[in-house]
Design a protein around this motif. Structure first.
Motif, PDB file in Angstrom:
ATOM      1  N   GLU A  21       0.834  -1.215   0.000  1.00 60.31           N
ATOM      2  CA  GLU A  21       0.000   0.000   0.000  1.00 60.31           C
ATOM      3  C   GLU A  21       0.862   1.256   0.000  1.00 60.31           C
ATOM      4  N   ARG A  22       1.920   1.256   0.804  1.00 63.49           N
ATOM      5  CA  ARG A  22       2.794   2.433   0.885  1.00 63.49           C
ATOM      6  C   ARG A  22       3.495   2.687  -0.446  1.00 63.49           C
ATOM      7  N   LEU A  23       3.953   1.630  -1.118  1.00 62.68           N
ATOM      8  CA  LEU A  23       4.618   1.797  -2.408  1.00 62.68           C
ATOM      9  C   LEU A  23       3.651   2.320  -3.468  1.00 62.68           C
ATOM     10  N   LEU A  24       2.418   1.841  -3.445  1.00 62.03           N
ATOM     11  CA  LEU A  24       1.412   2.318  -4.400  1.00 62.03           C
ATOM     12  C   LEU A  24       1.077   3.785  -4.151  1.00 62.03           C
ATOM     13  N   TYR A  25       0.993   4.142  -2.881  1.00 66.98           N
ATOM     14  CA  TYR A  25       0.699   5.535  -2.531  1.00 66.98           C
ATOM     15  C   TYR A  25       1.840   6.461  -2.965  1.00 66.98           C
ATOM     16  N   ALA A  26       3.081   6.024  -2.706  1.00 68.88           N
ATOM     17  CA  ALA A  26       4.235   6.844  -3.078  1.00 68.88           C
ATOM     18  C   ALA A  26       4.329   7.032  -4.597  1.00 68.88           C
ATOM     19  N   ALA A  27       3.844   6.027  -5.343  1.00 67.93           N
ATOM     20  CA  ALA A  27       3.890   6.117  -6.804  1.00 67.93           C
ATOM     21  C   ALA A  27       2.715   6.899  -7.367  1.00 67.93           C
ATOM     22  N   GLY A  28       1.767   7.303  -6.528  1.00 66.21           N
ATOM     23  CA  GLY A  28       0.619   8.068  -6.999  1.00 66.21           C
ATOM     24  C   GLY A  28      -0.500   7.227  -7.576  1.00 66.21           C
ATOM     25  N   VAL A  29      -0.428   5.905  -7.368  1.00 63.76           N
ATOM     26  CA  VAL A  29      -1.462   5.025  -7.913  1.00 63.76           C
ATOM     27  C   VAL A  29      -2.733   5.074  -7.069  1.00 63.76           C
ATOM     28  N   ILE A  30      -2.597   5.257  -5.744  1.00 62.90           N
ATOM     29  CA  ILE A  30      -3.754   5.390  -4.861  1.00 62.90           C
ATOM     30  C   ILE A  30      -3.647   6.703  -4.115  1.00 62.90           C
TER      31      ILE A  30
ATOM     32  N   ILE B 104       9.768  -0.392  12.374  1.00 63.66           N
ATOM     33  CA  ILE B 104      10.757   0.189  13.289  1.00 63.66           C
ATOM     34  C   ILE B 104      10.124   1.184  14.246  1.00 63.66           C
ATOM     35  N   ASP B 105       8.874   1.580  13.962  1.00 63.98           N
ATOM     36  CA  ASP B 105       8.169   2.514  14.836  1.00 63.98           C
ATOM     37  C   ASP B 105       7.440   1.816  15.980  1.00 63.98           C
ATOM     38  N   ARG B 106       7.445   0.482  15.976  1.00 62.63           N
ATOM     39  CA  ARG B 106       6.692  -0.251  16.991  1.00 62.63           C
ATOM     40  C   ARG B 106       7.497  -0.403  18.286  1.00 62.63           C
ATOM     41  N   ARG B 107       6.774  -0.550  19.381  1.00 60.84           N
ATOM     42  CA  ARG B 107       7.409  -0.810  20.670  1.00 60.84           C
ATOM     43  C   ARG B 107       8.112  -2.165  20.605  1.00 60.84           C
ATOM     44  N   GLY B 108       9.341  -2.221  21.078  1.00 57.91           N
ATOM     45  CA  GLY B 108      10.109  -3.459  21.052  1.00 57.91           C
ATOM     46  C   GLY B 108      10.931  -3.644  19.790  1.00 57.91           C
ATOM     47  N   ALA B 109      10.829  -2.680  18.849  1.00 58.77           N
ATOM     48  CA  ALA B 109      11.604  -2.794  17.614  1.00 58.77           C
ATOM     49  C   ALA B 109      13.093  -2.618  17.906  1.00 58.77           C
ATOM     50  N   ASP B 110      13.921  -3.404  17.250  1.00 58.43           N
ATOM     51  CA  ASP B 110      15.371  -3.331  17.421  1.00 58.43           C
ATOM     52  C   ASP B 110      16.019  -3.702  16.083  1.00 58.43           C
ATOM     53  N   PRO B 111      16.111  -2.740  15.161  1.00 60.43           N
ATOM     54  CA  PRO B 111      16.635  -3.037  13.815  1.00 60.43           C
ATOM     55  C   PRO B 111      18.038  -3.634  13.829  1.00 60.43           C
ATOM     56  N   ASP B 112      18.912  -3.152  14.725  1.00 59.49           N
ATOM     57  CA  ASP B 112      20.277  -3.687  14.752  1.00 59.49           C
ATOM     58  C   ASP B 112      20.288  -5.156  15.185  1.00 59.49           C
TER      59      ASP B 112
ATOM     60  N   GLY C 115      21.022   2.716   4.229  1.00 56.36           N
ATOM     61  CA  GLY C 115      20.369   3.774   4.975  1.00 56.36           C
ATOM     62  C   GLY C 115      20.929   3.915   6.376  1.00 56.36           C
ATOM     63  N   ASP C 116      20.032   3.990   7.363  1.00 61.86           N
ATOM     64  CA  ASP C 116      20.457   4.183   8.750  1.00 61.86           C
ATOM     65  C   ASP C 116      21.223   2.981   9.297  1.00 61.86           C
TER      66      ASP C 116
ATOM     67  N   ALA D 214       6.225   0.732   7.076  1.00 59.66           N
ATOM     68  CA  ALA D 214       5.230   0.846   6.019  1.00 59.66           C
ATOM     69  C   ALA D 214       4.072   1.734   6.445  1.00 59.66           C
ATOM     70  N   ILE D 215       3.785   1.770   7.735  1.00 58.99           N
ATOM     71  CA  ILE D 215       2.661   2.568   8.229  1.00 58.99           C
ATOM     72  C   ILE D 215       2.968   4.060   8.152  1.00 58.99           C
ATOM     73  N   THR D 216       4.154   4.468   8.609  1.00 59.12           N
ATOM     74  CA  THR D 216       4.491   5.898   8.616  1.00 59.12           C
ATOM     75  C   THR D 216       5.159   6.355   7.328  1.00 59.12           C
ATOM     76  N   GLY D 217       5.697   5.422   6.570  1.00 53.78           N
ATOM     77  CA  GLY D 217       6.406   5.772   5.339  1.00 53.78           C
ATOM     78  C   GLY D 217       7.896   5.942   5.532  1.00 53.78           C
ATOM     79  N   ALA D 218       8.381   5.845   6.769  1.00 52.26           N
ATOM     80  CA  ALA D 218       9.818   5.991   7.022  1.00 52.26           C
ATOM     81  C   ALA D 218      10.594   4.899   6.293  1.00 52.26           C
ATOM     82  N   GLY D 219      11.652   5.292   5.596  1.00 54.82           N
ATOM     83  CA  GLY D 219      12.522   4.336   4.927  1.00 54.82           C
ATOM     84  C   GLY D 219      12.010   3.822   3.591  1.00 54.82           C
ATOM     85  N   THR D 220      10.747   4.067   3.255  1.00 57.58           N
ATOM     86  CA  THR D 220      10.227   3.532   1.994  1.00 57.58           C
ATOM     87  C   THR D 220      10.741   4.274   0.759  1.00 57.58           C
TER      88      THR D 220
END
Length: 644
Positions: free
Chosen positions: A21-30, A130-138, A156-157, A211-217
């Protein structure tokens, strides 16, 4: 414009549909990002998918990134629907594997990554949530390197310039020499090398975001366009494509999803497909720019929806077979159940409905027991059974019940065996001579049929009838299970040719060979002997350290074989093998023994010989193991057919 056919894969709930959904939104499809919880996503279009919040069927949607048309295929994440993923893998140019930043690598993640690596499909990894509680990307990045592949390149980061260069240098000697010699490696050089190695599936860039906030997409989008291999394809070459999905249109017509690797298909042209079939294409829709417009043609690199091909099936080659068509990558279903209508009068409608569902998912392996008038389905798990039940009720209006789910075993020959029935023998009522020899083959070989008779000694139609019957008969061996990893050679043949002036009722027919072959084959198999094998899963068990004592006796009672045991602080990790039939029992007893903190991952690994009493499955054919009964039943069926 070039085309990239991109798969989005993940363990269930990792967020791949939200990423779509986020990729479609970023591309202007939705215009707005849909929600899985609200049932408003583009790719989860089935009512059941919206109700359950999971992807059940693979779905295609198209969007542009600069001058690249991306056909994005959203796939199911639940292991019960792995067959949908299986079919998609054969048409991908690249993939994005989504991993949750909270849960990390999960059972299905590892299964999917193994398949992507085997097929050498260029793959990016996206650490989501990565925005969720308990997230630990490293931590998850280290988890990916340990449990999926060490060939990860953080972006990226997550990135560090030296780490990227070191990973690339490990796989390119020239690049390594320049790095060791202290040559200045500019950003352009590094990017080109990263793209080259990614497209060869040597390394896997890892992005992180939400994907929810769009960060990193945005970074992921640029990575999709610059790192994965978009194709142009030879639109003027010979037609070659693969059918990876079949559905029914509003009028009940078959709609085939075809990825073309070469050539161009036009409406109203006759198209060869499958095993000798041909049909006239009556309609074409092509995925493009977020919609599926009707077109007069579909060309190499594109995905089209074709109508008019009534006999087409999932997995069929269109035109010339693809030279790199992959073998099956995932295990077959290991469970089976009987499905019955709640109203006896609905048996006919149920069979029709299940036959249409089997078109969309051939691995459910619809089998009819003509002896007991029952229908069998093969399954991956209980969720799939629930979905089938709901689909039958909502789409076909048939309420059903299921019998107890049982484990599907297989049979393999223990040795060699041979048998022959000669035309004219007292106990051979058919105008045919058939001799067969069976022998074991290496695991994974399937069924091979060959000839030791001269090719011209028997009409081809009789040879084909014999081979088809051999393969059909081996669906039920001496104990009722599918026989696999077996070679069957035709050693004797004989027939009565028609007279010079035409057909005679005394001439041999293909039916004579079809009726006689099961008897000869079962005699040969009985002489060879068989062993019955049950499916075995590899499990990964993560439990509190103090629960290890109570868990070990349970594993012993369930027939599990621990292969490794590791204490990691207060957590114990046990890996091993367990009979598939016992996985559900382990899962049910785990919460009580681990204070609700145990985590079990399991996936099919191989088949093991059954110890003790051999399980059998009721036969659904005319039972060629009992010659007298078989001949009596076949004669009655033939007589009824003539009278009908």
């Amino acid at each position: 414009m070039t085309t990239l056919n991109l798969g989005i894969l993940a363990h269930v709930d990792a967020g791949k549909t939200s990423l779509t959904e986020r990729l479609l939104y970023a591309a202007g499809v939705i215009d707005e990002v849909g929600s899985v919880d609200a049932g408003s996503t583009q790719t989860d279009s089935l009512a059941l998918e919206r109700q359950r919040g999971i992807t059940i069927k693979a779905a295609v949607v198209s969007f542009p990134i600069d001058d690249v048309t991306v056909n994005l295929i959203d796939t199911p994440g639940h292991p019960d629907f792995i067959a949908e993923v299986e079919r998609v893998l054969s048409v991908l140019d690249g993939a994005v594997l989504v991993v949750s930043a909270v849960e990390g690598v999960q059972a299905q993640t590892r299964v999917l990554m193994r398949a992507l690596k085997r097929l050498e499909i260029p793959t990016l990894i996206f650490v989501n949530k990565i925005d969720r509680r308990g997230a630990d990307p490293d931590r998850v990045l280290a988890n990916i390197a340990e449990r999926l592949t060490p060939a990860v390149v953080p972006m990226g980061d997550l990135a560090g310039a030296s780490r990227i260069v070191e990973q690339l240098a490990e796989r390119n000697d020239q690049f390594l020499r320049a790095y060791v010699d202290g040559a200045r490696l500019g950003d352009d050089v590094i990017r080109r090398e990263l793209a080259a190695q990614t497209r060869r599936a040597l390394v896997h860039p890892v992005f992180a975001g939400s994907a929810i906030t769009g960060a990193g997409t945005p970074e992921l989008t640029r990575g999709i366009a610059s790192l994965l291999p978009a194709r142009t394809g030879d639109v003027d070459g010979p037609v070659s494509g693969t059918v990876f999905k079949v559905e029914r249109g509003s009028a009940g017509e078959k709609v085939a999803y075809v990825r073309l690797f070469s050539g161009t298909v036009h409406t109203r042209e006759r198209l060869p497909f499958g095993d000798g079939h041909e049909g006239k294409v009556t309609g074409i829709n092509v995925f493009a720019q977020g919609s599926v417009p009707q077109r007069s043609e579909v060309s190499a690199g594109e995905i089209g929806k074709l109508t008019g091909l009534a006999e087409i099936q999932i997995g069929d080659a269109v035109g010339l077979p693809a030279s790199n068509a992959p073998r099956q990558q995932f295990s077959p279903p290991t469970l089976e159940t009987v499905v019955v209508p709640r109203e006896r009068s609905e048996k006919g409608r149920l069979h029709t409905a299940l036959a249409q569902l089997a078109e969309q998912d051939p691995l459910i392996n619809l089998r009819q027991d003509d002896v007991r008038n029952e229908l069998y389905l093969s399954l991956y798990g209980e969720v799939q059974k629930e979905v089938i039940e709901a689909t039958l009720a909502s789409e076909y209006g048939v309420a059903v019940e299921f019998r107890e789910t049982t484990t599907i075993c297989v049979e393999r020959p223990s040795g060699c065996g041979a048998a022959v029935d000669f035309m004219g023998d007292d106990d051979n009522p058919y105008r045919a001579t058939v001799g067969l020899r069976v022998a074991p083959l290496p695991v994974g070989s399937g069924v091979r049929f060959g000839l030791e008779v001269e090719l011209g000694s028997l009409p081809y139609s009789f040879i084909r009838a014999t081979e088809e019957t051999v393969r059909k008969t081996l669906a039920q061996g001496l104990h009722g299970w599918q026989v696999t990893d077996i070679e069957v050679l035709m050693t004797h043949s004989g027939f009565t040719p028609p007279p010079p002036y035409g057909f005679s009722k005394w001439s041999s027919t293909a039916g004579d060979f079809r009726h006689l072959t099961p008897l000869v084959l079962m005699d040969a198999l009985a002489e060879a002997g068989v062993r019955v094998y049950e499916p075995t899963h590899r499990f990964f068990l993560e439990i509190p350290g103090d629960a290890l004592g109570p868990i070990q006796p349970l594993l012993g009672r369930l027939g599990a074989v621990p292969l490794s045991q590791d204490l990691r602080g207060a957590v114990a990790v046990v890996e091993g093998l367990i009979p598939a039939a016992q996985v559900d029992s382990l899962q049910r007893q785990l919460p009580e023994l681990t204070h609700g903190e145990g985590v079990l991952e399991s996936s099919f690994d191989h088949y093991d010989p059954v110890r003790g009493a051999l399980p059998s499955r009721p036969r659904t054919d005319h039972n060629p193991l009992d010659r007298r009964q078989y001949l009596r039943v076949v004669k009655r069926v033939m007589r009824q057919g003539l009278e009908g």
